[in-house]
Design a protein around this motif. Sequence first.
Motif, mmCIF file in Angstrom:
data_model
loop_
_atom_site.group_PDB
_atom_site.id
_atom_site.type_symbol
_atom_site.label_atom_id
_atom_site.label_comp_id
_atom_site.label_asym_id
_atom_site.label_seq_id
_atom_site.Cartn_x
_atom_site.Cartn_y
_atom_site.Cartn_z
ATOM 1 N N PRO A 60 48.492 6.314 -0.078
ATOM 2 C CA PRO A 60 47.479 6.195 -1.128
ATOM 3 C C PRO A 60 48.039 6.371 -2.527
ATOM 4 O O PRO A 60 48.999 7.122 -2.760
ATOM 5 C CB PRO A 60 46.487 7.317 -0.794
ATOM 6 N N ALA A 61 47.419 5.671 -3.475
ATOM 7 C CA ALA A 61 47.773 5.822 -4.891
ATOM 8 C C ALA A 61 47.255 7.156 -5.408
ATOM 9 O O ALA A 61 46.267 7.695 -4.917
ATOM 10 C CB ALA A 61 47.177 4.684 -5.698
ATOM 11 N N PHE A 62 47.926 7.676 -6.435
ATOM 12 C CA PHE A 62 47.470 8.919 -7.055
ATOM 13 C C PHE A 62 46.917 8.681 -8.461
ATOM 14 O O PHE A 62 46.492 9.622 -9.131
ATOM 15 C CB PHE A 62 48.602 9.950 -7.109
ATOM 16 N N ASP A 63 46.905 7.406 -8.912
ATOM 17 C CA ASP A 63 46.312 7.088 -10.216
ATOM 18 C C ASP A 63 45.826 5.646 -10.197
ATOM 19 O O ASP A 63 46.130 4.873 -9.275
ATOM 20 C CB ASP A 63 47.300 7.339 -11.363
ATOM 21 N N GLU A 64 45.053 5.295 -11.211
ATOM 22 C CA GLU A 64 44.475 3.949 -11.284
ATOM 23 C C GLU A 64 45.542 2.871 -11.358
ATOM 24 O O GLU A 64 45.347 1.745 -10.876
ATOM 25 C CB GLU A 64 43.553 3.848 -12.510
ATOM 26 N N ALA A 65 46.658 3.183 -11.965
ATOM 27 C CA ALA A 65 47.733 2.197 -12.119
ATOM 28 C C ALA A 65 48.523 1.983 -10.830
ATOM 29 O O ALA A 65 49.399 1.125 -10.783
ATOM 30 C CB ALA A 65 48.680 2.635 -13.232
ATOM 31 N N ARG A 66 48.224 2.774 -9.809
ATOM 32 C CA ARG A 66 48.934 2.711 -8.527
ATOM 33 C C ARG A 66 50.440 2.899 -8.733
ATOM 34 O O ARG A 66 51.271 2.173 -8.187
ATOM 35 C CB ARG A 66 48.623 1.409 -7.803
#
Length: 427
Positions: A193-199
């Motif tokens: 999983p990504a940890f921010d919107e920008a991946r």
Amino acid sequence: MIEITPPATLAALWDEVRLQERPPLPLVRHAQVVAWLRRLQQTAPELFHIEEVGRSVEERAIHHVRVGTGARHVLLWSQMHGDEPTATTALFEVFEYLRRYRQEPRVAQLLSVLTVHAVPLLNPDGAERFQRINAQGIDINRDALMLQTPEGRTLKALRDRLQPSLGFNLHNQDWRTAVGKTGKPASISLLAPAFDEARSDNPGRVLAKKVCAVIRDALEPLMPGQLGRYNDAFEPRAFGDNMGRWGTPSVLIETGPWPGRETEGPLLRLNFVALVSALESLANGHAEQARLERYDTIPLNDSKGLLHLIVKGAHVFGEAGPAFVADVGVAVSPAVRKQEGTAQAGMAGVIAELGDLRVFGAFETVDAQGLTVVPLPARDVKEGDHVPLPPRRECELGVGQLAKLMLLRPVEPAGTWRVERIIRFDR
């Protein structure tokens, strides 16, 4: 460096360590987990440390299992959705493997390099009801920020105390999930999983992707073409995404559909192989050496691309208008139903799609050209019987209807129909 155990070897080992006495997977509940925990304490008290770390809304204990003495800590949690139990059983099979083979070099290395922490059943109230949400009606996996659930608060507090270097978020997914447009079932799906919107990537997320690559290499020989990947769009409320923000990157493992009559054993075997391979790779350094492209090239899932059965080209009576020729798509999923006061495990089927279904994959396709498909009547009917066509209102099919159907062929004398096939998934 000790090599990772070959997938075929692990698959064979599962036959030795699998739980011989276990309920059907949908019925993995709190009492069963407590019994398995008690057995761990009785058989290997020096190996497993078990503590109660929280209580559910309805005051069921939430347990934390610790095994290993290494400096590298990993955390696995299962059944945060109460109706997603496969990995819960698989975790106890991994524990049995660690107990039985702790003197073997691979396992001894794993236990000396890692400290493995597990919450086998995070949502015991949901498990009791066989439902996704907890007793408050909240999806725990969307409670990482508000922490309105005691179960979510328990997981967050445990993560904050342990500061694990990697987490494993263990789930089951919709049985309609296909691998891309292949029509094949996504029996296991992965995600870092990504940890921010920008991946964005950081060292932790890169490690999670590499562990996914290790799992891919372990599982593909056992289920060619049946491994998919989820879109990594950031979900700001989810635990996996927020774990990464808090300093614990995670690996999402979702167990999906399996073709064939017997499904539980093959899916448990895949979970066992995936988890042991991942843990071994973290202990022996193979995870860091994995190739990122092996993660990046996992096909993306099609979340509604698979049906259990397609009745193709049948005459159908819809809820209005004249009869028409269409395909009828049946979706099936594990279910629990009450029968005479006790819970029974089974499969539930519904009509999920109606019309031109050529773009869907299916485990089985029935050629129904020249046949008419209608609901199964309440009276006893068996294949080969000759029956009249039911009244119009009793012939209607619609999306969402239970998949209790019969396929009819017109025969002589006029007005008589032969029951060619009965389809039902309600038991």
